[in-house]
Design a protein around this motif. Sequence first.
Motif, PDB file in Angstrom:
ATOM      1  N   HIS A 114       0.835  -1.203   0.000  1.00  0.00           N
ATOM      2  CA  HIS A 114       0.000   0.000   0.000  1.00  0.00           C
ATOM      3  C   HIS A 114       0.867   1.250   0.000  1.00  0.00           C
ATOM      4  O   HIS A 114       0.586   2.221  -0.736  1.00  0.00           O
ATOM      5  N   GLU A 115       1.919   1.258   0.824  1.00  0.00           N
ATOM      6  CA  GLU A 115       2.797   2.428   0.896  1.00  0.00           C
ATOM      7  C   GLU A 115       3.566   2.608  -0.411  1.00  0.00           C
ATOM      8  O   GLU A 115       3.813   3.744  -0.847  1.00  0.00           O
ATOM      9  N   VAL A 116       3.965   1.501  -1.036  1.00  0.00           N
ATOM     10  CA  VAL A 116       4.662   1.602  -2.321  1.00  0.00           C
ATOM     11  C   VAL A 116       3.734   2.205  -3.373  1.00  0.00           C
ATOM     12  O   VAL A 116       4.111   3.133  -4.101  1.00  0.00           O
ATOM     13  N   GLU A 117       2.520   1.703  -3.457  1.00  0.00           N
ATOM     14  CA  GLU A 117       1.595   2.229  -4.468  1.00  0.00           C
ATOM     15  C   GLU A 117       1.287   3.699  -4.214  1.00  0.00           C
ATOM     16  O   GLU A 117       1.141   4.493  -5.165  1.00  0.00           O
ATOM     17  N   ARG A 118       1.223   4.082  -2.962  1.00  0.00           N
ATOM     18  CA  ARG A 118       0.943   5.476  -2.628  1.00  0.00           C
ATOM     19  C   ARG A 118       2.028   6.411  -3.146  1.00  0.00           C
ATOM     20  O   ARG A 118       1.789   7.598  -3.391  1.00  0.00           O
ATOM     21  N   ARG A 119       3.227   5.892  -3.347  1.00  0.00           N
ATOM     22  CA  ARG A 119       4.366   6.712  -3.784  1.00  0.00           C
ATOM     23  C   ARG A 119       4.521   6.734  -5.311  1.00  0.00           C
ATOM     24  O   ARG A 119       5.388   7.428  -5.828  1.00  0.00           O
ATOM     25  N   ILE A 120       3.719   5.979  -6.020  1.00  0.00           N
ATOM     26  CA  ILE A 120       3.838   5.958  -7.486  1.00  0.00           C
ATOM     27  C   ILE A 120       3.267   7.245  -8.077  1.00  0.00           C
ATOM     28  O   ILE A 120       2.171   7.675  -7.714  1.00  0.00           O
ATOM     29  N   THR A 121       4.025   7.854  -8.989  1.00  0.00           N
ATOM     30  CA  THR A 121       3.582   9.058  -9.700  1.00  0.00           C
ATOM     31  C   THR A 121       3.776   8.844 -11.202  1.00  0.00           C
ATOM     32  O   THR A 121       4.222   7.767 -11.634  1.00  0.00           O
ATOM     33  N   HIS A 122       3.501   9.868 -11.987  1.00  0.00           N
ATOM     34  CA  HIS A 122       3.703   9.756 -13.433  1.00  0.00           C
ATOM     35  C   HIS A 122       5.187   9.643 -13.785  1.00  0.00           C
ATOM     36  O   HIS A 122       5.525   9.284 -14.916  1.00  0.00           O
ATOM     37  N   ARG A 123       6.076   9.946 -12.831  1.00  0.00           N
ATOM     38  CA  ARG A 123       7.512   9.823 -13.084  1.00  0.00           C
ATOM     39  C   ARG A 123       8.075   8.463 -12.681  1.00  0.00           C
ATOM     40  O   ARG A 123       9.239   8.168 -12.936  1.00  0.00           O
ATOM     41  N   THR A 124       7.253   7.629 -12.054  1.00  0.00           N
ATOM     42  CA  THR A 124       7.750   6.336 -11.575  1.00  0.00           C
ATOM     43  C   THR A 124       8.019   5.406 -12.746  1.00  0.00           C
ATOM     44  O   THR A 124       7.132   5.120 -13.553  1.00  0.00           O
ATOM     45  N   ALA A 125       9.253   4.923 -12.834  1.00  0.00           N
ATOM     46  CA  ALA A 125       9.627   3.967 -13.867  1.00  0.00           C
ATOM     47  C   ALA A 125       9.631   2.539 -13.351  1.00  0.00           C
ATOM     48  O   ALA A 125       9.277   1.601 -14.077  1.00  0.00           O
ATOM     49  N   VAL A 126      10.029   2.358 -12.094  1.00  0.00           N
ATOM     50  CA  VAL A 126      10.228   1.022 -11.536  1.00  0.00           C
ATOM     51  C   VAL A 126       9.810   1.036 -10.074  1.00  0.00           C
ATOM     52  O   VAL A 126      10.025   2.021  -9.367  1.00  0.00           O
ATOM     53  N   VAL A 127       9.225  -0.071  -9.616  1.00  0.00           N
ATOM     54  CA  VAL A 127       9.106  -0.326  -8.183  1.00  0.00           C
ATOM     55  C   VAL A 127      10.059  -1.476  -7.856  1.00  0.00           C
ATOM     56  O   VAL A 127      10.175  -2.442  -8.606  1.00  0.00           O
ATOM     57  N   MET A 128      10.766  -1.331  -6.721  1.00  0.00           N
ATOM     58  CA  MET A 128      11.835  -2.276  -6.404  1.00  0.00           C
ATOM     59  C   MET A 128      11.698  -2.769  -4.961  1.00  0.00           C
ATOM     60  O   MET A 128      12.404  -2.329  -4.064  1.00  0.00           O
ATOM     61  N   PRO A 129      10.762  -3.697  -4.706  1.00  0.00           N
ATOM     62  CA  PRO A 129      10.663  -4.280  -3.370  1.00  0.00           C
ATOM     63  C   PRO A 129      11.880  -5.157  -3.082  1.00  0.00           C
ATOM     64  O   PRO A 129      12.533  -5.655  -3.997  1.00  0.00           O
TER      65      PRO A 129
END
Length: 383
Positions: A114-129
């Motif tokens: 949930h916290e990761v998704e909350r930080r996604i913006t139009h500039r987000t290229a990658v999520v890295m858990p």
Amino acid sequence: MLDLIRRIGLASEQRFILGEHTLRFEAVLRESLDPLGPTGPGGAPGAPGAVDVIACGSGTAALTLTLTAMGVGPGDEVVVPAFGCAPLAASVVGVGATPVFADIDPYTMVADPHEVERRITHRTAVVMPAHVFSVMADMPRFVEIARRRGVRLLEDSAVAQGGVLAGTPAGLWGEAGVFSFVQVKTLGMPGEGGAVVTRDADLGRRVRMLRNHGQDGTRRFVHHVIGHNSRFDEIQAAFQVHRMAGLAERLQRRAAIAEYYTQRFAPLVERGVVPPPPGRDGRCFYVYTLLAAARDKLRAHLLARGVHTHVYYPRPLPRQAAFARFTRPGDHWPNAERASARILSLPAYPHLSDAQVEHIADAVCAFQGFDAADGRAPEETSP
């Protein structure tokens, strides 16, 4: 090791990097990553194992090479956990992108979806858990988030080699995963090393070029892209192939030690000592880490009884001087900060004897006023 040095050093080809032993090690790693159940990543039936495995200079280099191969650079953001090892953020900064820190689950200490998704913006290229200590991140959730939000998924599985979640090995949940072979990891070696694992053949090809100055292997000194020097050592590769045969048994011993600790420490929760979640699905048993309200006192108590412990991350990444400039005023990560104040890792390496494991557990219980607990130590197996 001495025998390998002699054989490789006297071999006629005189090849000490990226030779036949590295290729063999990559093949052995690839074979070890066949899906272990009827479903693959994200529960998709028939999903393949690793299409390519590329050995490189370190786990940190594996992250950097993969981000570069993904085209991540200036103007991009990469969402990373606020709690973890410095390369999570440093690799992002190294390619010119911006790390964005997401808080963690207060119990498992892995990134909170949930916290990761909350930080996604139009500039987000990658999520890295990242998998942390003995717990794999909630990769099914991250697969779903990445697909729905249209971002790429890079799995930092550096500490999780041998871990399996819902039938899928660690490293195979994202577009790519990474391993580290520094000595403390589950397949540690006497030196630095890492690997990128991927089900995307084109991504693997780009990573393979990037690790060797942008050469594709067909002709020397022909450079297709600006790359890095992140090549794997032949002696270390041969040694890793030798050690790979015993990895499953060593992991089994680590798991047995962890289960014994968790059983012994379950009654301590109400007294401020919280063991990691029980079970083996989604576990990697890299280290065994408690959450202790009186962490420093417990650490001193254990040291006085001959038990050495470790505090891996005494400060969240965004609270480190190196990464403070990437934070915003008023931002906070309460679960990461709480974890940094309470974590304590106990010895859990496979060469511990049953008597040593019992002594460690007894010492923790004694700190909380418990007598030596009932039950036996994990059945000892040869490391």
